[in-house]
Motif scaffolding. Sequence first.
Motif, PDB file in Angstrom:
ATOM      1  N   LEU A 122       0.567  -9.766  12.567  1.00  0.00           N
ATOM      2  CA  LEU A 122       0.548 -11.065  13.352  1.00  0.00           C
ATOM      3  C   LEU A 122       0.694 -12.201  12.677  1.00  0.00           C
ATOM      4  CD1 LEU A 122       0.294 -12.036  16.603  1.00  0.00           C
ATOM      5  CD2 LEU A 122      -2.303 -11.906  16.234  1.00  0.00           C
ATOM      6  N   GLN A 123      -0.052 -12.379  11.536  1.00  0.00           N
ATOM      7  CA  GLN A 123       0.062 -13.713  10.862  1.00  0.00           C
ATOM      8  C   GLN A 123       1.475 -13.735  10.569  1.00  0.00           C
ATOM      9  OE1 GLN A 123      -2.100 -16.117  10.485  1.00  0.00           O
ATOM     10  NE2 GLN A 123      -3.477 -15.165  11.730  1.00  0.00           N
ATOM     11  N   LYS A 124       2.274 -12.761   9.842  1.00  0.00           N
ATOM     12  CA  LYS A 124       3.519 -12.917   9.458  1.00  0.00           C
ATOM     13  C   LYS A 124       4.437 -13.512  10.429  1.00  0.00           C
ATOM     14  CE  LYS A 124       2.910  -9.214   6.035  1.00  0.00           C
ATOM     15  NZ  LYS A 124       3.204  -7.786   5.669  1.00  0.00           N
ATOM     16  N   GLU A 125       4.391 -12.832  11.865  1.00  0.00           N
ATOM     17  CA  GLU A 125       5.400 -13.228  13.008  1.00  0.00           C
ATOM     18  C   GLU A 125       4.845 -14.537  13.243  1.00  0.00           C
ATOM     19  OE1 GLU A 125       7.412 -11.440  14.568  1.00  0.00           O
ATOM     20  OE2 GLU A 125       7.188  -9.987  13.088  1.00  0.00           O
ATOM     21  N   PRO A 127     -13.995  -5.423  22.254  1.00  0.00           N
ATOM     22  CA  PRO A 127     -12.512  -5.175  23.065  1.00  0.00           C
ATOM     23  C   PRO A 127     -11.599  -5.216  21.919  1.00  0.00           C
ATOM     24  CG  PRO A 127     -13.580  -7.309  23.249  1.00  0.00           C
ATOM     25  CD  PRO A 127     -14.593  -6.700  22.385  1.00  0.00           C
ATOM     26  N   ASP A 128     -11.590  -5.560  20.709  1.00  0.00           N
ATOM     27  CA  ASP A 128     -10.366  -5.314  19.775  1.00  0.00           C
ATOM     28  C   ASP A 128     -10.295  -3.549  19.484  1.00  0.00           C
ATOM     29  OD1 ASP A 128      -9.940  -8.448  18.308  1.00  0.00           O
ATOM     30  OD2 ASP A 128     -11.982  -7.961  19.022  1.00  0.00           O
ATOM     31  N   PRO A 164     -11.613  -2.160  11.068  1.00  0.00           N
ATOM     32  CA  PRO A 164     -11.003  -1.240  10.525  1.00  0.00           C
ATOM     33  C   PRO A 164      -9.728  -1.537   9.793  1.00  0.00           C
ATOM     34  CG  PRO A 164     -11.933  -0.620  12.646  1.00  0.00           C
ATOM     35  CD  PRO A 164     -12.023  -2.093  12.256  1.00  0.00           C
ATOM     36  N   LYS A 165      -8.946  -0.627   8.876  1.00  0.00           N
ATOM     37  CA  LYS A 165      -7.665  -1.017   8.341  1.00  0.00           C
ATOM     38  C   LYS A 165      -6.573  -1.024   9.321  1.00  0.00           C
ATOM     39  CE  LYS A 165      -6.968   3.784   7.023  1.00  0.00           C
ATOM     40  NZ  LYS A 165      -6.726   4.608   6.355  1.00  0.00           N
ATOM     41  N   GLU A 166      -6.545  -0.394  10.414  1.00  0.00           N
ATOM     42  CA  GLU A 166      -5.618  -0.446  11.214  1.00  0.00           C
ATOM     43  C   GLU A 166      -5.811  -1.959  11.998  1.00  0.00           C
ATOM     44  OE1 GLU A 166      -6.971   3.661  11.499  1.00  0.00           O
ATOM     45  OE2 GLU A 166      -8.130   1.792  11.634  1.00  0.00           O
ATOM     46  N   ILE A 167      -6.958  -2.343  12.080  1.00  0.00           N
ATOM     47  CA  ILE A 167      -6.800  -3.954  12.931  1.00  0.00           C
ATOM     48  C   ILE A 167      -6.421  -5.008  11.932  1.00  0.00           C
ATOM     49  CG2 ILE A 167      -8.546  -5.628  13.778  1.00  0.00           C
ATOM     50  CD1 ILE A 167      -9.554  -3.346  15.344  1.00  0.00           C
ATOM     51  N   LEU A 168      -6.912  -4.772  10.400  1.00  0.00           N
ATOM     52  CA  LEU A 168      -6.384  -5.457   9.555  1.00  0.00           C
ATOM     53  C   LEU A 168      -5.134  -5.546   9.358  1.00  0.00           C
ATOM     54  CD1 LEU A 168      -9.289  -4.682   6.980  1.00  0.00           C
ATOM     55  CD2 LEU A 168      -8.978  -7.073   8.200  1.00  0.00           C
ATOM     56  N   MET A 169      -4.491  -4.645   9.626  1.00  0.00           N
ATOM     57  CA  MET A 169      -2.936  -4.264   9.432  1.00  0.00           C
ATOM     58  C   MET A 169      -2.291  -5.104  10.537  1.00  0.00           C
ATOM     59  SD  MET A 169      -2.452  -0.651   7.670  1.00  0.00           S
ATOM     60  CE  MET A 169      -1.087  -0.201   8.949  1.00  0.00           C
TER      61      MET A 169
END
Length: 176
Positions: free
Chosen positions: A156-159, A116-117, A146-151
């Motif tokens: 999200l972690q920063k927020e 789903p991600d 993929p790098k898009e999901i890692l980014m």
Amino acid sequence: MAVTGWLESLRAAEKTALLQDVRKWRVKSALGALGQWRLEVGEPVPPGAGSLGLELIKETSASPVFMRKDTKMTFQWRIRNLPYPKDVYSVCVAPKERCIVVRTSNKKYYKKFSVPDLDRHQLPLDESLLSFAHANCTLIISYEKPKEILMAESELQKELKKVQTAHSDDGDCKTQ
């Protein structure tokens, strides 16, 4: 004549119980509510099985168990209770259906599942990012993020770090 009339008035479940040499009834409490089943003839209920009825049928503990457990760098799925050697398994991507397919060459297990991600980010499935291992009767399927999901996850972690929690160090709620 009285016996046949009595037998016709019984419900289908009670007729089945009589034909299977099981005799049970429910005892009414002082207030007239139906209580527990009392068993007179037949096999006793196994402990923990509950009342007599469909609860006696349950899934075996040897059935495969499918679960998802992600790591920082991979999406990971585990399928427990698969005792076959690693060379029996085939794990591949079905790009048209946007899912991952697990099958065995002995035709004992088959499973299709989506990611789903990847669907949320509208990213295609890439066969080169897929790998699997087998150990201790558990098939471990990994798909590198993929790098898009890692980014997106790092943003999200920063927020989440910016958001103040109700349990701050000094114990006071801060308002701005």
